[in-house]
Design a protein around this motif. Structure first.
Motif, PDB file in Angstrom:
ATOM      1  N   SER D  25       0.902  -0.998  -0.153  1.00 44.50           N
ATOM      2  CA  SER D  25       0.228  -0.016  -0.224  1.00 44.50           C
ATOM      3  C   SER D  25       0.535   1.160   0.106  1.00 44.50           C
ATOM      4  CB  SER D  25      -0.837  -0.119   0.944  1.00 44.50           C
ATOM      5  OG  SER D  25      -0.025   0.188   2.087  1.00 44.50           O
ATOM      6  N   ARG D  27       2.480   4.314  -0.198  1.00 42.90           N
ATOM      7  CA  ARG D  27       2.155   6.021  -1.569  1.00 42.90           C
ATOM      8  C   ARG D  27       3.373   6.728  -1.927  1.00 42.90           C
ATOM      9  NH1 ARG D  27      -1.994   6.495   2.761  1.00 42.90           N
ATOM     10  NH2 ARG D  27      -0.458   8.037   3.066  1.00 42.90           N
ATOM     11  N   TRP D  56       1.446  -1.408  -6.668  1.00 39.42           N
ATOM     12  CA  TRP D  56       1.444  -0.236  -7.359  1.00 39.42           C
ATOM     13  C   TRP D  56       0.467  -0.259  -7.930  1.00 39.42           C
ATOM     14  CZ3 TRP D  56       3.471  -0.568 -12.015  1.00 39.42           C
ATOM     15  CH2 TRP D  56       4.549  -0.867 -12.027  1.00 39.42           C
ATOM     16  N   ASP D  62      -4.192  -1.808   0.841  1.00 36.33           N
ATOM     17  CA  ASP D  62      -4.336  -1.696   2.325  1.00 36.33           C
ATOM     18  C   ASP D  62      -3.568  -1.405   3.225  1.00 36.33           C
ATOM     19  OD1 ASP D  62      -5.817  -3.119   2.571  1.00 36.33           O
ATOM     20  OD2 ASP D  62      -7.869  -1.308   2.586  1.00 36.33           O
ATOM     21  N   LYS D  85      -3.966   7.961  -8.273  1.00 34.72           N
ATOM     22  CA  LYS D  85      -4.298   7.869  -6.241  1.00 34.72           C
ATOM     23  C   LYS D  85      -3.270   8.322  -5.813  1.00 34.72           C
ATOM     24  CE  LYS D  85      -9.474   8.010  -7.185  1.00 34.72           C
ATOM     25  NZ  LYS D  85      -9.380   6.762  -7.737  1.00 34.72           N
ATOM     26  N   ARG D  86      -2.601   6.786  -6.020  1.00 29.74           N
ATOM     27  CA  ARG D  86      -1.716   6.361  -4.798  1.00 29.74           C
ATOM     28  C   ARG D  86       0.113   7.336  -5.029  1.00 29.74           C
ATOM     29  NH1 ARG D  86      -1.322   0.901  -4.291  1.00 29.74           N
ATOM     30  NH2 ARG D  86       0.769   0.941  -3.651  1.00 29.74           N
TER      31      ARG D  86
END
Lengths: 427, 427, 427, 427
Positions: D25, D27, D56, D62, D85-86
């Motif tokens: 998860s 970022r 990725w 999460d 988004k990440r």
């Protein structure tokens, strides 16, 4: 047509064995006092076999630890004899005849342990084989038991190899032996499985004697895929490695019992091994702990007796009989459990998760359901949960020895490692 | 108390299956013509099941070679449907109901093949599961069949996972299906064994329908140590990998049969797989050879029929029925063999060496002894040799269809890969 | 810091061994005539070891088939001695000293085969261990070689167990032994792997002698995962089971060679086993065929020599040296191959399919590419195909002994089981 | 001639990876802050790789627990893309190019994790393969990763299958990727070993890009018998299953390290897996414990760093870099250990019993001896005991950072799970 040898053990054999108490070192007086006790207190419940376990031919044996390559007592035909120091009645080559007679006079039956094969000392000396012109060297095979150094395997493709086993069984029959526990044969770790040819040779050799000698095969785990083979050659065979008073081993027996449950029938009994109950480890240093009372809790003892009886395992007591306390005595003489062991005709696991295991069994007139709590916590079940597994709410609670009726909202508690066993009638 | 589902198959099922002829590609007309033939010529001998094998939902199927990841015909609830092009009667969502009706009108029973699990296309599309608010994606497991790309496994620990199997069996029951052959479940090469949870889910789902649907599990070799498990969940299970017309495979069956011989009983039949006899390989490219007459010699065919009958294997013909020649017809309608298959109660191997294998079997009134010559040469045995294996010298020679008496000095010849089968009465 | 023992074998040892010709039965005169030949014809090419294989202590040995439990010639300290009937110079306890002297005078080195462990006859007699107050019975372990009945394992955790190996190696060093081939130690089928403790004990015992004795371990396949262990204890170790003149065994060597290719380096040589070339099977009945010329085709012999040299395997000739024909002589004295065997520093497989296998190797000044045709048909390759595997089109063709240049459109033919070997210079 | 790709990793790679902290998860901001820290505090010690681990491309990721069958971000050619988004910089199809640029500007190198194969969603949609007229459905194989549901295997025997891997590596090279960690390829539990063909396809695809991308293979344990194969295809490969902060796993690494110790060399580094040090488990729920400081004691951390450095394992920090405390910082920046990791040329285990393990290593100018106390008690050794293992009594104690001299009667204490590491010069 049912094979004749299966009639030697129409119900699972019940008896006593010297291993759990004495390892390889039991003496005649110790055997006799256990036989005496059985005759007086257990015989009427169906207990009858008194078995001298391994290495009765080894003069220096003093525990369950073997003395590798120690000289053994042997006759002129490469056959081992009881050491007369340990078994005084065996002097002058009378072997176990006097002790067998003693046991028979008590109304009991007499068993001995043997190792697969022929003594290595006979092979290296080239000792004769009775009734043949070959020597032990000629018929021996270069294979061994991985945990005991007494014997080599025998080449039973040679008539003289079969002849050796014939001469052995003839000798034991002449002594009055009723039960042969042959070791290093049902499973070998180094040779990956069962020594089938020597099992067949034993079967033939016993049949030739004409004497009803029960054949028990060790060690376990006997390979499940040889189940049909064992059914046609032996009366009982070990389904696990040595069993001792340790929860992990008892838990593991559920796996083995499930796999073997459909392979037992009159004359053929998959064997969960001896019951390490009461006073054990007197001179045996195998297993956990030393000279001790069994380390199993009462709940675990109930679980063990329930599983062995459901599975119709032979019941072979390992603990010292004269030292039995009341609790253990009652375990061994519970008529309902002994009846299960003798009379069940179908049994199997019907459910298992991480907390509980449920078994079903039936005899001609009764059904049995057992819920085993295999978790470390108490288990609470409602009547309705019990029903959901097709278990009856009304019946005879075997361990409480009373009839019970449960509503769907009522609950029962089963302690950690304990069992709930209900009997119902088939009408 | 015998489990109810075992009553669906009191004797080993006998029927026809489309795989050996058509692989994954059979069409409705082909199924019907085999059913017609069975109804007219085989039904009176006990043959009754007509089974459509794998991928009846795959429009592009044209042989036994799968088209990986091909789109499948599916209903709105993630359940596969027969492709209407291949099965014209299946239009308008009527599924196999019309074809089952046709088969039933012939006095026969109708079976289908299914794969364990749920279609991958349903999972990747998140299609609904009937009667639940979950989708195929929610209940799927990341496990697969190693040789077919249609399905994912199902998480039956979730109620909706069980619900999916319930919805499947309800649909098949509504079509009138009598026989479910579930594949990728009895043994998985990549997951080492049986998908037990999904077998149990199937058992429950079938029981819920109330319809007598025989449950047959594939592929083999089913693990012998799950024998007791299969006895309580299924009617038949495959004991080898796919069987074809090749001597090495037939020879290998003797091993498997020996191991499983004690695990069969009414309602539970270890399955030696289909009979690749007569005209096979029409569109199937599995196994050796192409569109062909069976490559088994007549001796081998007799050996196969004898072993299958002794073992009480289900008898599922793989060859095209309308193309049966006289020899093969007689093989399938030999009343003595069919009686053995139905009525034997005990059977086992009694001898084996490199040249021959001997089996014994008994029914309530007869005993059977078979000597199989597994060598590549003719085998000659004297009466006295035959006696030494406890075989009778006098009896009914099943394959010769005549009573025979042998003196100890007389000899018999058994051709390479042939069998000598003697029946005697139990008085 | 390079371990000292690795300097005993800076290049792969080259020599002759008696097994392929004589099994367990070679005699002194036979050893001498092979030594004589080597000294005159092969020594100048780097061949130097003359090794007497198994059971030189067994008076009745007459082939490669062992006489189980036969009495052995032994000194007072449980150490085996050459049988003086077979080795006349070994009378009066002089052991192999005279024969070693003979070999040394020819400018060669002398090797012997030993079995892991201590003679069983010493154990059952409780014979002394030199320099200790323990007997063979005290230090023996109940473990055996599965294919030979001479020895028991030794408990080297006891100082007297190490002492036994020390006394053995001291004796052999005193004889002038240069090469120890220890068997039943690199891999045991029944004990699943390498007897590591006894390998370590041997290493220590040899180091203590101060004599440069090469240590060679058998049998194979040595487990690849013990590669690092072998590198620090032995000079060479067998990577396959016994190798004979059979294509399937040669083909199989490619697998083993690939796995071991990165584990060899000066002083540490994974061993592809003896070369069954020329006249073999004189009294050895192991392997296929009897007294014979090698059954390998010339193509296969070239393939074998190429692979062994690429892999830097020890080169140990199995055939009778005085009977060498011209072709075989030239194989053994091909200077380019011998140089490869000695001087390569990196080698590995670069391609494999069902038809061909390609290897690459490099020394400080040359690169080698070999294309092996492992199919049963001739293989035709264009220059452009050859280039696509990064092989050079121009170079020295080793087997043709000429420089070659290929255009991309030209083709080469490689016969079935033959090899194409090209050398190029690194500039 | 050394293979070109081996020059991409002349010393064992050192860096940071997101798995131990963030599972699947991580970022972009989290990656950047770890890169920032490395650039400022660790770069000068040789640390340089920043690697984004698995998934990725999964928008809903999460933790370290996968969401089976979740839709993935993919381009038009069946290639996965970072979820914007990440990874906000990945918008507009720019992929990881902006993040790689960021990392490069810090003077560091950028790595990504990939799964073997092609997205299942591409296969079921039949998405195109760049530069070919085939679709994902055409080149996919029906094989899977057993623990992640994203991909199917690829048929690289088809040019379009190789083409797919070529297109992937070309894309990653265009982003500026320096390090590819490919998973589900070095060892598969369900397919028993290494997916060799896809490893070879990756090797070719990377070579074609012309970019120096290090190739790292997971998961472990990579089969030791494929060691030579890995040396010619990859820069590093995992030798155990996932490693976490648990003593039993660290103890187990000694076994694996021993087996692999001879297979590492410049460009080829058997990989002991990431260092679970400092602050880990931030969102990863894999391994023991939750969001935590490493559960290793300081002694265990020293043992781990010593073993990894002796073994020349890649050093890939798993903990959150900005949260490093002083102790852990010093562990990661110990110049002597980092030098060992880079410069050792030979290393191996020289002794092992139940209490201690001793290793030896050498570089061109130094020797190292390490005594690991693997028991649960403190270990006391006299100088004379130390000498008996050929260890020096005088040298530089690396962990104490001082020169030491020991007499034969003096003793040292090594705490439970701690290590004694001595360096000496080769003169």
């Amino acid at each position: 047509m049912i094979e004749k040898f299966r009639q030697f053990a129409k119900v699972p054999p019940k008896g006593w064995n010297s291993w759990d108490g004495y390892g390889a070192s039991v003496r005649e007086d110790e055997v006799k006092r256990n036989a005496d006790y059985m005759s007086q207190h257990l015989k009427q419940f169906g207990w009858q076999y008194i078995t001298v376990d391994i290495q009765w031919y080894e003069p220096s044996a003093d525990s369950s630890k073997y003395h590798d390559f120690a000289p053994l007592v042997m006759d002129d035909y490469s056959r081992l004899l009881p050491d007369p120091k340990r078994f005084p009645s065996a002097t002058n080559g009378s072997g176990f005849k006097p002790l067998a007679d003693y046991v028979h006079h008590l109304g009991l039956k007499f068993g001995i342990h043997i190792m697969r094969g022929i003594p290595r000392q006979a092979v290296h000396k080239a000792s004769p084989i009775k009734g043949t012109d070959k020597t032990a060297r000629d018929i021996a095979l270069n294979n061994i038991c991985p945990w005991n150094s007494d014997m080599y395997g025998v080449n039973v493709d040679m008539p003289e190899g079969q002849g050796y086993y014939d001469s052995l069984m003839a000798l034991y029959a002449s002594w009055g032996v009723d039960f042969i526990k042959c070791d290093d044969i049902a499973n070998s770790v180094i040779y990956n499985g069962t020594h089938k040819k020597e099992v067949e040779a034993l079967r033939k050799a016993i049949d030739k004697t004409g004497r009803d000698m029960v054949l028990s095969l060790s060690p376990g785990p006997a390979p499940v895929e040889n189940g049909a083979f064992f059914q046609h050659t032996a009366n009982m065979w070990r389904i696990t490695d040595d069993f001792w008073d340790e929860w992990s081993l008892l838990l593991n027996m559920f796996d083995r019992a499930e796999k073997w449950s459909s392979m037992s029938r009159p004359g053929n009994w998959p064997d969960c091994d001896m019951l390490p109950l009461g006073h054990i480890g007197i001179r045996s240093v195998d297993g956990p702990g030393g000279n001790r009372q069994t380390r199993f809790t009462k709940a675990e003892q109930k679980t063990m007796m329930t599983l062995w009886s459901l599975m119709q395992s032979p019941l072979i007591m390992g603990g010292e009989l004269p030292d039995l306390d009341d609790w253990t005595s009652r375990l061994l003489t519970n008529r309902e459990l002994l009846k299960m062991d003798d009379r069940i005709t179908e049994k199997y696991q019907i459910y298992r998760d991480k907390k509980m295991i449920i078994w079903y069994a039936a005899s001609s007139d009764s059904e049995y359901h057992a819920i085993f709590n295999v978790s470390d916590d108490e288990l609470t079940l409602t009547g309705s949960q019990i029903s959901s597994f097709d278990l009856p709410l009304k019946g005879y609670n075997v361990w409480l020895d009373q009839d019970v009726t449960l509503s769907t909202k009522q609950t029962i508690q089963i302690g950690s490692h304990d069992v709930y066993l209900i009997k119902t009638s088939i009408n």
